[in-house]
Design a protein around this motif. Structure first.
Motif, PDB file in Angstrom:
ATOM      1  N   LEU A 134     129.066  55.243 -35.308  1.00 46.73           N
ATOM      2  CA  LEU A 134     128.898  56.486 -36.048  1.00 46.73           C
ATOM      3  C   LEU A 134     130.204  57.263 -36.232  1.00 46.73           C
ATOM      4  O   LEU A 134     130.231  58.288 -36.905  1.00 46.73           O
ATOM      5  CB  LEU A 134     127.855  57.372 -35.359  1.00 46.73           C
ATOM      6  CG  LEU A 134     126.444  56.782 -35.258  1.00 46.73           C
ATOM      7  CD1 LEU A 134     125.525  57.739 -34.496  1.00 46.73           C
ATOM      8  CD2 LEU A 134     125.882  56.461 -36.637  1.00 46.73           C
ATOM      9  N   GLY A 135     131.278  56.785 -35.605  1.00 49.53           N
ATOM     10  CA  GLY A 135     132.581  57.428 -35.747  1.00 49.53           C
ATOM     11  C   GLY A 135     132.661  58.779 -35.050  1.00 49.53           C
ATOM     12  O   GLY A 135     133.284  59.715 -35.555  1.00 49.53           O
ATOM     13  N   VAL A 136     132.035  58.865 -33.874  1.00 48.49           N
ATOM     14  CA  VAL A 136     132.056  60.099 -33.089  1.00 48.49           C
ATOM     15  C   VAL A 136     132.436  59.762 -31.653  1.00 48.49           C
ATOM     16  O   VAL A 136     132.550  58.593 -31.288  1.00 48.49           O
ATOM     17  CB  VAL A 136     130.678  60.817 -33.136  1.00 48.49           C
ATOM     18  CG1 VAL A 136     130.317  61.209 -34.556  1.00 48.49           C
ATOM     19  CG2 VAL A 136     129.584  59.963 -32.526  1.00 48.49           C
ATOM     20  N   SER A 137     132.599  60.794 -30.830  1.00 46.12           N
ATOM     21  CA  SER A 137     132.938  60.550 -29.428  1.00 46.12           C
ATOM     22  C   SER A 137     131.689  60.211 -28.616  1.00 46.12           C
ATOM     23  O   SER A 137     130.559  60.479 -29.039  1.00 46.12           O
ATOM     24  CB  SER A 137     133.605  61.794 -28.824  1.00 46.12           C
ATOM     25  OG  SER A 137     132.646  62.826 -28.636  1.00 46.12           O
ATOM     26  N   GLU A 138     131.903  59.641 -27.454  1.00 47.94           N
ATOM     27  CA  GLU A 138     130.794  59.315 -26.565  1.00 47.94           C
ATOM     28  C   GLU A 138     130.080  60.584 -26.110  1.00 47.94           C
ATOM     29  O   GLU A 138     128.853  60.591 -25.992  1.00 47.94           O
ATOM     30  CB  GLU A 138     131.286  58.492 -25.374  1.00 47.94           C
ATOM     31  CG  GLU A 138     131.755  57.111 -25.786  1.00 47.94           C
ATOM     32  CD  GLU A 138     132.304  56.284 -24.636  1.00 47.94           C
ATOM     33  OE1 GLU A 138     132.342  56.775 -23.490  1.00 47.94           O
ATOM     34  OE2 GLU A 138     132.686  55.135 -24.895  1.00 47.94           O
ATOM     35  N   ALA A 187     123.930  64.470 -28.690  1.00 44.64           N
ATOM     36  CA  ALA A 187     122.931  64.245 -29.745  1.00 44.64           C
ATOM     37  C   ALA A 187     121.641  63.656 -29.171  1.00 44.64           C
ATOM     38  O   ALA A 187     120.543  64.018 -29.600  1.00 44.64           O
ATOM     39  CB  ALA A 187     123.506  63.336 -30.831  1.00 44.64           C
ATOM     40  N   ILE A 188     121.765  62.769 -28.187  1.00 44.36           N
ATOM     41  CA  ILE A 188     120.580  62.214 -27.527  1.00 44.36           C
ATOM     42  C   ILE A 188     119.820  63.329 -26.814  1.00 44.36           C
ATOM     43  O   ILE A 188     118.604  63.466 -26.957  1.00 44.36           O
ATOM     44  CB  ILE A 188     120.960  61.096 -26.535  1.00 44.36           C
ATOM     45  CG1 ILE A 188     121.485  59.864 -27.279  1.00 44.36           C
ATOM     46  CG2 ILE A 188     119.767  60.720 -25.654  1.00 44.36           C
ATOM     47  CD1 ILE A 188     122.127  58.819 -26.383  1.00 44.36           C
ATOM     48  N   GLU A 189     120.543  64.138 -26.054  1.00 43.98           N
ATOM     49  CA  GLU A 189     119.916  65.224 -25.307  1.00 43.98           C
ATOM     50  C   GLU A 189     119.220  66.219 -26.226  1.00 43.98           C
ATOM     51  O   GLU A 189     118.174  66.773 -25.875  1.00 43.98           O
ATOM     52  CB  GLU A 189     120.959  65.951 -24.457  1.00 43.98           C
ATOM     53  CG  GLU A 189     121.480  65.137 -23.297  1.00 43.98           C
ATOM     54  CD  GLU A 189     122.634  65.798 -22.566  1.00 43.98           C
ATOM     55  OE1 GLU A 189     123.263  66.719 -23.126  1.00 43.98           O
ATOM     56  OE2 GLU A 189     122.902  65.385 -21.433  1.00 43.98           O
ATOM     57  N   GLN A 190     119.774  66.446 -27.402  1.00 44.99           N
ATOM     58  CA  GLN A 190     119.227  67.416 -28.346  1.00 44.99           C
ATOM     59  C   GLN A 190     118.206  66.801 -29.304  1.00 44.99           C
ATOM     60  O   GLN A 190     117.670  67.490 -30.160  1.00 44.99           O
ATOM     61  CB  GLN A 190     120.361  68.076 -29.134  1.00 44.99           C
ATOM     62  CG  GLN A 190     121.270  68.909 -28.269  1.00 44.99           C
ATOM     63  CD  GLN A 190     122.464  69.466 -29.029  1.00 44.99           C
ATOM     64  OE1 GLN A 190     122.755  69.072 -30.149  1.00 44.99           O
ATOM     65  NE2 GLN A 190     123.166  70.399 -28.397  1.00 44.99           N
ATOM     66  N   GLY A 191     117.970  65.503 -29.177  1.00 41.23           N
ATOM     67  CA  GLY A 191     116.990  64.829 -30.023  1.00 41.23           C
ATOM     68  C   GLY A 191     117.440  64.636 -31.466  1.00 41.23           C
ATOM     69  O   GLY A 191     116.616  64.450 -32.357  1.00 41.23           O
ATOM     70  N   ARG A 192     118.747  64.633 -31.704  1.00 39.86           N
ATOM     71  CA  ARG A 192     119.279  64.467 -33.055  1.00 39.86           C
ATOM     72  C   ARG A 192     119.655  63.029 -33.382  1.00 39.86           C
ATOM     73  O   ARG A 192     119.935  62.701 -34.518  1.00 39.86           O
ATOM     74  CB  ARG A 192     120.519  65.352 -33.258  1.00 39.86           C
ATOM     75  CG  ARG A 192     120.249  66.832 -33.151  1.00 39.86           C
ATOM     76  CD  ARG A 192     121.496  67.674 -33.391  1.00 39.86           C
ATOM     77  NE  ARG A 192     122.442  67.547 -32.292  1.00 39.86           N
ATOM     78  CZ  ARG A 192     123.676  67.013 -32.388  1.00 39.86           C
ATOM     79  NH1 ARG A 192     124.111  66.562 -33.536  1.00 39.86           N
ATOM     80  NH2 ARG A 192     124.456  66.941 -31.344  1.00 39.86           N
ATOM     81  N   LEU A 193     119.670  62.160 -32.390  1.00 42.87           N
ATOM     82  CA  LEU A 193     120.082  60.772 -32.582  1.00 42.87           C
ATOM     83  C   LEU A 193     118.876  59.861 -32.406  1.00 42.87           C
ATOM     84  O   LEU A 193     118.112  60.020 -31.459  1.00 42.87           O
ATOM     85  CB  LEU A 193     121.170  60.393 -31.573  1.00 42.87           C
ATOM     86  CG  LEU A 193     121.767  59.011 -31.783  1.00 42.87           C
ATOM     87  CD1 LEU A 193     123.276  59.081 -31.679  1.00 42.87           C
ATOM     88  CD2 LEU A 193     121.218  58.023 -30.792  1.00 42.87           C
ATOM     89  N   SER A 194     118.708  58.936 -33.335  1.00 42.01           N
ATOM     90  CA  SER A 194     117.613  57.976 -33.197  1.00 42.01           C
ATOM     91  C   SER A 194     118.181  56.577 -33.008  1.00 42.01           C
ATOM     92  O   SER A 194     119.234  56.243 -33.543  1.00 42.01           O
ATOM     93  CB  SER A 194     116.698  58.015 -34.416  1.00 42.01           C
ATOM     94  OG  SER A 194     117.368  57.529 -35.549  1.00 42.01           O
ATOM     95  N   MET A 195     117.473  55.780 -32.223  1.00 43.24           N
ATOM     96  CA  MET A 195     117.809  54.377 -32.025  1.00 43.24           C
ATOM     97  C   MET A 195     116.514  53.587 -32.050  1.00 43.24           C
ATOM     98  O   MET A 195     115.528  54.001 -31.462  1.00 43.24           O
ATOM     99  CB  MET A 195     118.523  54.156 -30.689  1.00 43.24           C
ATOM    100  CG  MET A 195     119.919  54.681 -30.630  1.00 43.24           C
ATOM    101  SD  MET A 195     120.761  54.246 -29.097  1.00 43.24           S
ATOM    102  CE  MET A 195     120.126  55.503 -28.001  1.00 43.24           C
ATOM    103  N   GLU A 196     116.566  52.448 -32.734  1.00 43.98           N
ATOM    104  CA  GLU A 196     115.385  51.595 -32.821  1.00 43.98           C
ATOM    105  C   GLU A 196     115.828  50.143 -32.695  1.00 43.98           C
ATOM    106  O   GLU A 196     116.800  49.730 -33.327  1.00 43.98           O
ATOM    107  CB  GLU A 196     114.702  51.820 -34.172  1.00 43.98           C
ATOM    108  CG  GLU A 196     113.383  51.143 -34.318  1.00 43.98           C
ATOM    109  CD  GLU A 196     112.687  51.509 -35.620  1.00 43.98           C
ATOM    110  OE1 GLU A 196     111.545  51.059 -35.794  1.00 43.98           O
ATOM    111  OE2 GLU A 196     113.265  52.212 -36.460  1.00 43.98           O
TER     112      GLU A 196
END
Length: 76
Positions: free
Chosen positions: A21-25, A31-40
């Motif tokens: 995604l071209g962002v930092s770890e 984003a995971i903690e805030q529910g903004r990132l999805s993974m499937e």
């Protein structure tokens, strides 16, 4: 799988998502903690497993050893 092995796998996944995604770890974790990132977990037409991830308009397919973004063609 030991706890240490699981920690290493999670670190590798976070690193791959950040690169895709071209962002930092740190941004990935936030984003995971805030529910903004999805993974499937998915399988493509050729039977290869990948992770589809997206966050705020950015998306990518993460294969073992390869990252494909919209417009890329896996397998070429």
């Amino acid at each position: 799988m030991t706890e240490r092995e699981m920690f290493q796998e999670i670190n590798a996944l976070i690193g791959a998502v950040a690169k895709a995604l071209g962002v930092s770890e740190i941004e990935v974790v936030t984003a995971i903690e805030q529910g903004r990132l999805s993974m499937e977990l998915l399988t493509d037409a050729e039977g290869r497993h990948y992770i589809q991830t997206s966050c705020e308009g950015k998306s990518a397919r993460i294969y073992d050893g390869a990252i494909f973004r919209p417009g890329d063609t896996p397998g070429t």
